[in-house]
Design a protein around this motif. Sequence first.
Motif, PDB file in Angstrom:
ATOM      1  N   GLY A 234     -17.041 -30.586  -0.529  1.00 27.73           N
ATOM      2  CA  GLY A 234     -17.872 -29.899  -1.509  1.00 27.73           C
ATOM      3  C   GLY A 234     -18.675 -30.882  -2.344  1.00 27.73           C
ATOM      4  O   GLY A 234     -19.851 -30.633  -2.654  1.00 27.73           O
ATOM      5  N   ARG A 235     -18.066 -32.005  -2.715  1.00 25.28           N
ATOM      6  CA  ARG A 235     -18.780 -33.024  -3.482  1.00 25.28           C
ATOM      7  C   ARG A 235     -19.839 -33.725  -2.624  1.00 25.28           C
ATOM      8  O   ARG A 235     -20.911 -34.068  -3.121  1.00 25.28           O
ATOM      9  CB  ARG A 235     -17.785 -34.025  -4.059  1.00 25.28           C
ATOM     10  CG  ARG A 235     -16.911 -33.413  -5.136  1.00 25.28           C
ATOM     11  CD  ARG A 235     -15.793 -34.321  -5.622  1.00 25.28           C
ATOM     12  NE  ARG A 235     -15.025 -33.640  -6.668  1.00 25.28           N
ATOM     13  CZ  ARG A 235     -13.947 -34.153  -7.280  1.00 25.28           C
ATOM     14  NH1 ARG A 235     -13.525 -35.361  -6.938  1.00 25.28           N
ATOM     15  NH2 ARG A 235     -13.324 -33.461  -8.208  1.00 25.28           N
ATOM     16  N   ILE A 236     -19.531 -33.927  -1.354  1.00 30.55           N
ATOM     17  CA  ILE A 236     -20.524 -34.510  -0.445  1.00 30.55           C
ATOM     18  C   ILE A 236     -21.723 -33.578  -0.304  1.00 30.55           C
ATOM     19  O   ILE A 236     -22.887 -34.015  -0.298  1.00 30.55           O
ATOM     20  CB  ILE A 236     -19.887 -34.800   0.924  1.00 30.55           C
ATOM     21  CG1 ILE A 236     -18.848 -35.921   0.808  1.00 30.55           C
ATOM     22  CG2 ILE A 236     -20.957 -35.156   1.960  1.00 30.55           C
ATOM     23  CD1 ILE A 236     -17.998 -36.113   2.050  1.00 30.55           C
ATOM     24  N   ALA A 237     -21.456 -32.279  -0.208  1.00 30.81           N
ATOM     25  CA  ALA A 237     -22.533 -31.305  -0.023  1.00 30.81           C
ATOM     26  C   ALA A 237     -23.489 -31.265  -1.207  1.00 30.81           C
ATOM     27  O   ALA A 237     -24.630 -30.792  -1.062  1.00 30.81           O
ATOM     28  CB  ALA A 237     -21.939 -29.917   0.220  1.00 30.81           C
ATOM     29  N   GLU A 238     -23.059 -31.732  -2.358  1.00 32.88           N
ATOM     30  CA  GLU A 238     -23.941 -31.784  -3.528  1.00 32.88           C
ATOM     31  C   GLU A 238     -24.968 -32.915  -3.439  1.00 32.88           C
ATOM     32  O   GLU A 238     -25.962 -32.910  -4.174  1.00 32.88           O
ATOM     33  CB  GLU A 238     -23.116 -31.958  -4.801  1.00 32.88           C
ATOM     34  CG  GLU A 238     -22.203 -30.778  -5.119  1.00 32.88           C
ATOM     35  CD  GLU A 238     -21.302 -31.056  -6.299  1.00 32.88           C
ATOM     36  OE1 GLU A 238     -20.495 -30.165  -6.654  1.00 32.88           O
ATOM     37  OE2 GLU A 238     -21.374 -32.170  -6.873  1.00 32.88           O
ATOM     38  N   LEU A 239     -24.713 -33.910  -2.575  1.00 39.53           N
ATOM     39  CA  LEU A 239     -25.666 -35.006  -2.404  1.00 39.53           C
ATOM     40  C   LEU A 239     -26.911 -34.508  -1.680  1.00 39.53           C
ATOM     41  O   LEU A 239     -26.886 -33.474  -1.010  1.00 39.53           O
ATOM     42  CB  LEU A 239     -25.021 -36.138  -1.603  1.00 39.53           C
ATOM     43  CG  LEU A 239     -23.781 -36.798  -2.213  1.00 39.53           C
ATOM     44  CD1 LEU A 239     -23.134 -37.749  -1.207  1.00 39.53           C
ATOM     45  CD2 LEU A 239     -24.140 -37.539  -3.488  1.00 39.53           C
ATOM     46  N   ALA A 240     -27.993 -35.249  -1.821  1.00 37.53           N
ATOM     47  CA  ALA A 240     -29.235 -34.866  -1.150  1.00 37.53           C
ATOM     48  C   ALA A 240     -29.147 -35.182   0.338  1.00 37.53           C
ATOM     49  O   ALA A 240     -28.912 -36.339   0.720  1.00 37.53           O
ATOM     50  CB  ALA A 240     -30.418 -35.604  -1.780  1.00 37.53           C
ATOM     51  N   ASP A 241     -29.316 -34.178   1.171  1.00 37.59           N
ATOM     52  CA  ASP A 241     -29.338 -34.405   2.618  1.00 37.59           C
ATOM     53  C   ASP A 241     -30.391 -35.452   2.966  1.00 37.59           C
ATOM     54  O   ASP A 241     -31.446 -35.548   2.330  1.00 37.59           O
ATOM     55  CB  ASP A 241     -29.665 -33.107   3.355  1.00 37.59           C
ATOM     56  CG  ASP A 241     -28.468 -32.183   3.485  1.00 37.59           C
ATOM     57  OD1 ASP A 241     -27.390 -32.538   2.981  1.00 37.59           O
ATOM     58  OD2 ASP A 241     -28.628 -31.090   4.068  1.00 37.59           O
ATOM     59  N   GLY A 242     -30.093 -36.223   3.999  1.00 37.74           N
ATOM     60  CA  GLY A 242     -31.057 -37.213   4.455  1.00 37.74           C
ATOM     61  C   GLY A 242     -30.379 -38.431   5.024  1.00 37.74           C
ATOM     62  O   GLY A 242     -29.143 -38.481   5.160  1.00 37.74           O
ATOM     63  N   THR A 243     -31.179 -39.434   5.362  1.00 38.29           N
ATOM     64  CA  THR A 243     -30.668 -40.702   5.875  1.00 38.29           C
ATOM     65  C   THR A 243     -31.109 -41.809   4.931  1.00 38.29           C
ATOM     66  O   THR A 243     -32.293 -41.931   4.603  1.00 38.29           O
ATOM     67  CB  THR A 243     -31.189 -40.976   7.295  1.00 38.29           C
ATOM     68  OG1 THR A 243     -30.728 -39.942   8.170  1.00 38.29           O
ATOM     69  CG2 THR A 243     -30.673 -42.319   7.808  1.00 38.29           C
ATOM     70  N   TYR A 244     -30.157 -42.604   4.523  1.00 37.82           N
ATOM     71  CA  TYR A 244     -30.375 -43.671   3.552  1.00 37.82           C
ATOM     72  C   TYR A 244     -29.952 -44.979   4.210  1.00 37.82           C
ATOM     73  O   TYR A 244     -28.838 -45.088   4.735  1.00 37.82           O
ATOM     74  CB  TYR A 244     -29.561 -43.413   2.285  1.00 37.82           C
ATOM     75  CG  TYR A 244     -29.848 -42.065   1.665  1.00 37.82           C
ATOM     76  CD1 TYR A 244     -30.741 -41.939   0.613  1.00 37.82           C
ATOM     77  CD2 TYR A 244     -29.240 -40.903   2.158  1.00 37.82           C
ATOM     78  CE1 TYR A 244     -31.028 -40.695   0.047  1.00 37.82           C
ATOM     79  CE2 TYR A 244     -29.521 -39.659   1.616  1.00 37.82           C
ATOM     80  CZ  TYR A 244     -30.415 -39.566   0.557  1.00 37.82           C
ATOM     81  OH  TYR A 244     -30.703 -38.330   0.013  1.00 37.82           O
ATOM     82  N   ARG A 245     -30.844 -45.948   4.197  1.00 32.25           N
ATOM     83  CA  ARG A 245     -30.586 -47.206   4.896  1.00 32.25           C
ATOM     84  C   ARG A 245     -30.603 -48.376   3.922  1.00 32.25           C
ATOM     85  O   ARG A 245     -31.457 -48.441   3.032  1.00 32.25           O
ATOM     86  CB  ARG A 245     -31.627 -47.444   5.992  1.00 32.25           C
ATOM     87  CG  ARG A 245     -31.679 -46.344   7.038  1.00 32.25           C
ATOM     88  CD  ARG A 245     -32.750 -46.619   8.091  1.00 32.25           C
ATOM     89  NE  ARG A 245     -32.899 -45.494   8.990  1.00 32.25           N
ATOM     90  CZ  ARG A 245     -32.148 -45.290  10.066  1.00 32.25           C
ATOM     91  NH1 ARG A 245     -31.202 -46.166  10.392  1.00 32.25           N
ATOM     92  NH2 ARG A 245     -32.335 -44.232  10.833  1.00 32.25           N
TER      93      ARG A 245
END
Length: 694
Positions: A234-245
């Motif tokens: 649930g806490r992960i799902a609050e993060l902005a979807d996407g790919t971060y490098r």
Amino acid sequence: MTALQENPTVTMNVIAVEVLRHRLEALVAEASRVIERTAISPIVVENGDYCTAILDGAGDLVIGGGKITMQFNESTNAVKTVLAVHDDIAAGDVFLSNDPHGGGGLHPQDVFVLRPVFVHGELVAWVVNSAHLMDLGGMVPGSFAPNATECYQEALRFPPVRLVRGGVEQRDVWAIFLNNVRVAHLVEMDLRALVAGINVGHDRLSTLVEETGIERFRFAIADLNRRALAAIRGRIAELADGTYRYTTYAEWRGAFHKIPCAMTVDGSSLVFDFDGAAPQVASFLNSKDHVVKSMLSMYLALYLVGDLPHNQGYLDAFEVKCTEGSILNALPPAPVGAAHLLASMDAVSAALRCLVAAASSAPGSYVSRFLSAIPPHSGKFLLTWSGPGHAGEPLAWLMQDSSAAGSSAGADRDGTDFYCEIVGKQNTIEPADVETTESWYPLRIDFRRRGTRMAHGAHRGGAGVELGFRSTSDTSLFGTSIGQHDLLSTAGTAGGLDGTTSRMAIQLADGTRKPLALTDQGFELKPGDQFLCWAGSGAAWGDPIDRAPALVEADIDAGYVSVEDAAEIYGVVPGDEDATSRRRAEIGSRRLAAARAAAVPMEQTVVSNEAGLPIGPNVDQRGDLAVASASGAVLAQAPRPWTDGAPVLVEEIGGASERRAYLDPVTGHFLHVEVVPVGEGISFEYMPTSWVTA
């Protein structure tokens, strides 16, 4: 019924499950205290380098105790290897393992002792203890061997073997072990402390499972894991979807080894992929995939776990991918004696930078409350020493004092001094008291104090320790240092500057100062010489010219910043607000004049100052445009990286690395500052899905 199966007719209510969880927490705390009270080496008793874990019968984590929480995941690796290797496990058995290549822990000196828990003939759980033992043989006292080119030179390595079979000590195994280590009398006492702790844990857990009932115990453990997994996701799902490098570089005696991380957030899924990491090398730098996950699990927990159980549910909530044969997942005979210290910590730093970027793009998320620059984990170093003790007996010991780097800054506060973490409850390991160190070892500590070197920013990094000591022996002591990043410092965040690197030297009796590399083996401290070290500082958050003038003036009064540096770095003229404003504007203009032009300048230069969706610190998405948050200066059009439209100010550092500041095209403020080897490309690219699809 196997250890993994549950009886669907057996349940427990939430309150009963929570009561059981707290009983388990008390149990592991008691088993951990037995280690501390029974062991004798300061590295265990004073520094706290030990842990206890309880696992289910299949080797999944139930709960852990002690400060070394990265060992919780390692415990699962150790137990699952025992289960794979031995098909005749019985009550009263106690196993030992320490080989990172084969079921051991972080490095060979971190010895695991494991005992199965049988109740009514069923394998229901494991109790696992681990601690850093002072010597495991090999080419160097203390068994950290920077000059090793293969694992056979580093230390005695055990696959899972029995220390005790059916309650009877296996004296041949004990004899082989003790015959191959230095200071065997000390190592044996610490090893027996692990066995004592595991026996107490075993007995208490056996009683608890019997009182609870095997099926109810299994249900409770599975329920705790399910609820922890759901909460973490649930806490992960609050993060902005996407790919971060983000790309970091492990550093080894002047050479750089690339470690790229791609973190992907997709709903409640979180994956860290280190594909493209440099190939394994015949040096001390390598790590293992299970070690990388263990190290990341410890530091990721500070941002994600909070008051939730640190159990298998948490460990299952994220995935770590490391390519076999790379520096992060080396194969034998590669040395892995610092698998937890060097390349793995650079991997952790890259992963946490990606996490902070995703949290910055998700205001209001659970993780966003912990926004901070990344701690200087990979810039710390350890020291091992050997020589005659107070009574002339041979000694080898590990000193943790040099790892007391300052923390990096938070998004709303300065870093802490003499203390590496800005997020979380405590340091992993505490330096031993000066008096304890001097009573055990032939040393006189001249000073151990807070340094004054720190990173500059709106919130500055904390200062590390300064340490100086001499030998009280009439013969030389010999040291080995385990560290890296003589050249690359810890980069800041949101325009903050990088921290300072660690340094050490020997002040010779004639007054000459001899610098030492952070990774060195066998350097000599003669009678009359003084050993000196300066631990690194954490990195800063935010542009220095955004620091509150009152804080800069307080730093001047405290002796942290000179009046000249206050004007040059922070743009502050004490007591004069108008002059400070002019000075800061001049600094921004001067930066822009000296910077390289943007790679892809935008025709539209400024947009209205409307609310936007953050792409990362200091950069917002407004429609399909990326803009500098403060000025509205246009940087890029989706889906191009926002860095395309930022002028870049480049400063060479010592010939091997460079500092690159990406500027607001209007004000000259630092949007982001990176530190990379000369000639390497940009180290970061943050691509939230909302930006890529705009």
